[in-house]
Design an enzyme around this catalytic site. Structure first.
Site, PDB file in Angstrom:
ATOM      1  N   GLU A 145       0.843  -1.197   0.000  1.00 47.79           N
ATOM      2  CA  GLU A 145       0.000   0.000   0.000  1.00 47.79           C
ATOM      3  C   GLU A 145       0.875   1.243   0.000  1.00 47.79           C
ATOM      4  O   GLU A 145       1.991   1.225   0.524  1.00 47.79           O
ATOM      5  CB  GLU A 145      -0.919  -0.004   1.225  1.00 47.79           C
ATOM      6  CG  GLU A 145      -1.880  -1.185   1.252  1.00 47.79           C
ATOM      7  CD  GLU A 145      -2.626  -1.303   2.573  1.00 47.79           C
ATOM      8  OE1 GLU A 145      -2.320  -0.521   3.519  1.00 47.79           O
ATOM      9  OE2 GLU A 145      -3.514  -2.165   2.671  1.00 47.79           O
ATOM     10  N   HIS A 156      -2.286  -5.790  -4.810  1.00 49.41           N
ATOM     11  CA  HIS A 156      -2.797  -6.917  -4.041  1.00 49.41           C
ATOM     12  C   HIS A 156      -1.765  -8.040  -4.037  1.00 49.41           C
ATOM     13  O   HIS A 156      -0.957  -8.177  -4.964  1.00 49.41           O
ATOM     14  CB  HIS A 156      -4.107  -7.412  -4.643  1.00 49.41           C
ATOM     15  CG  HIS A 156      -5.227  -6.422  -4.541  1.00 49.41           C
ATOM     16  ND1 HIS A 156      -6.507  -6.785  -4.165  1.00 49.41           N
ATOM     17  CD2 HIS A 156      -5.275  -5.082  -4.751  1.00 49.41           C
ATOM     18  CE1 HIS A 156      -7.295  -5.722  -4.162  1.00 49.41           C
ATOM     19  NE2 HIS A 156      -6.560  -4.679  -4.513  1.00 49.41           N
ATOM     20  N   GLU A 158      -2.102 -11.138  -4.592  1.00 49.94           N
ATOM     21  CA  GLU A 158      -2.246 -12.028  -5.735  1.00 49.94           C
ATOM     22  C   GLU A 158      -1.686 -11.403  -7.007  1.00 49.94           C
ATOM     23  O   GLU A 158      -1.095 -12.090  -7.854  1.00 49.94           O
ATOM     24  CB  GLU A 158      -3.721 -12.395  -5.936  1.00 49.94           C
ATOM     25  CG  GLU A 158      -4.330 -13.197  -4.789  1.00 49.94           C
ATOM     26  CD  GLU A 158      -4.907 -12.332  -3.677  1.00 49.94           C
ATOM     27  OE1 GLU A 158      -5.785 -12.817  -2.948  1.00 49.94           O
ATOM     28  OE2 GLU A 158      -4.482 -11.158  -3.532  1.00 49.94           O
ATOM     29  N   CYS A 183     -10.180 -11.440  -2.826  1.00 48.00           N
ATOM     30  CA  CYS A 183     -11.277 -10.524  -3.128  1.00 48.00           C
ATOM     31  C   CYS A 183     -11.729 -10.717  -4.574  1.00 48.00           C
ATOM     32  O   CYS A 183     -11.057 -11.373  -5.379  1.00 48.00           O
ATOM     33  CB  CYS A 183     -10.840  -9.078  -2.896  1.00 48.00           C
ATOM     34  SG  CYS A 183      -9.590  -8.486  -4.055  1.00 48.00           S
ATOM     35  N   CYS A 186      -9.162  -9.760  -7.279  1.00 49.57           N
ATOM     36  CA  CYS A 186      -8.094 -10.716  -7.587  1.00 49.57           C
ATOM     37  C   CYS A 186      -8.622 -11.964  -8.279  1.00 49.57           C
ATOM     38  O   CYS A 186      -7.936 -12.544  -9.126  1.00 49.57           O
ATOM     39  CB  CYS A 186      -7.347 -11.081  -6.313  1.00 49.57           C
ATOM     40  SG  CYS A 186      -6.389  -9.689  -5.646  1.00 49.57           S
TER      41      CYS A 186
END
Length: 329
Positions: A145, A156, A158, A183, A186
């Site tokens: 982030e 992310h 993934e 999520c 992803c």
């Protein structure tokens, strides 16, 4: 030297890295900051493009390039092996030491260590991922982030994982373990891999096919012809070059790396192939390719991909460095 048709703009961006939290951009350990080059091309049928040049303090380069759709072997960035990549021999040794039956059984054991590699200064929510490639390598991923910028810049775990595999020319990843339920963003990103529904994913319990997580997917087959190369498959986006004088030796290496990344980018929906390259204070170059999603929004930009290459190579406060594999659990 070569100049590439399109729009060129140069600017220097400041860097900060403090208390193991990354600011955008991530700062290398060496002083002096990054130099940047981004090659971007929006596909047009015309063979001409407008061009302007502006120069500020350092080098952030953007080029809009002409290309044609072709398939060929895709050159990828050369990055040293790191804690984010476990070679087949080492993976096999780890499997034996843990008394596991197969290499895929090693993946969940690596998740606690993968989570420790995450950099989530906003959410404080650590996600780790591990994948077994058809090459026998194991790849790790973690979420990153960036404070102070829009959240869509987030990488992310993934996405990090798939980009890491692509950087190492992996052709398929049949098994993936993730520390948290993926999520929708992803799950959709996974669809860009051919036969995605057959990828086996483990969160808790046993491995299950991706089709269990996304039973009625929208993906490349809804928009593309079958022969179009997908993610982790060879790409070659042919770009028109124009001879010209630009900068010194480092700038030329950055341009070549960004161009190489643009040629390898996966942008079958917009035709907007892009590559980004950056150099740290030691002159080491890291490059990333743009990766599109059939659902558009889950696409991963070339800047984020270059940051993945940088972190995988051990940049950003030493996390991910050291040259050895992560221990599991």
């Amino acid at each position: 030297m070569k100049k590439y048709k399109g729009c060129l703009c140069q600017i220097d961006l400041p860097l900060t890295y403090k208390d193991n939290q990354c600011k955008l951009p991530i700062c290398p350990q060496a002083s002096g900051g990054f130099k940047w080059h981004l090659h971007h091309h929006h596909h047009r049928r015309s063979s001409t493009a407008s061009r302007f040049t502006g120069k500020f303090e350092n080098s952030f380069s953007i080029s809009y390039l002409h290309r044609s759709r072709e398939m060929a072997a895709a050159p990828t960035a050369k990055i040293r092996r790191s804690r984010f990549v476990i070679e087949p021999e080492e993976a096999e040794q780890m499997r034996k030491e843990k008394g596991l039956e197969t290499l895929r059984d090693l993946l969940p054991a690596l998740l606690p260590a993968a989570r420790q590699l995450a950099r989530p200064p906003i959410s404080k929510f650590h996600v780790g991922a591990a994948a077994l490639g058809s090459s026998g390598r194991i790849y790790l991923g973690a979420n990153i982030e960036f404070p102070g910028v829009p959240l869509h810049q987030t990488i992310h775990a993934e996405q990090f994982l798939i980009t890491n595999a692509a950087l190492h020319s992996e052709t398929s990843i049949p098994f993936i373990a993730i520390s948290e339920l993926p999520c929708g963003h992803c799950r959709q990103f996974f669809q860009e891999i051919r036969s995605a529904s057959q990828i086996q994913i483990l969160v808790t319990g046993d491995f299950r096919p991706l089709s269990d997580f996304l039973p009625n997917p929208f993906g490349p087959s809804d928009l593309l012809h079958e022969e179009v190369p997908l993610l982790l498959e060879p790409h070659f986006n042919d770009l028109i070059e124009e001879v010209g004088e630009f900068g010194g030796e480092l700038e030329e290496r950055l341009r070549k790396a960004a161009l190489q990344a643009a040629r390898a980018s996966h942008a079958p929906y917009s035709g907007s192939v892009s590559g980004f390259a950056m150099a740290d204070g030691e002159g080491k170059v890291y490059a990333g390719s743009y990766t599109e999603s059939a659902a558009y929004n889950p696409s991963l930009g070339p800047v984020q991909a270059a940051f993945v290459a940088y972190v995988v190579a051990g940049g950003g406060g030493g996390v991910g460095g050291g040259g050895g594999a992560l221990g599991g659990g």
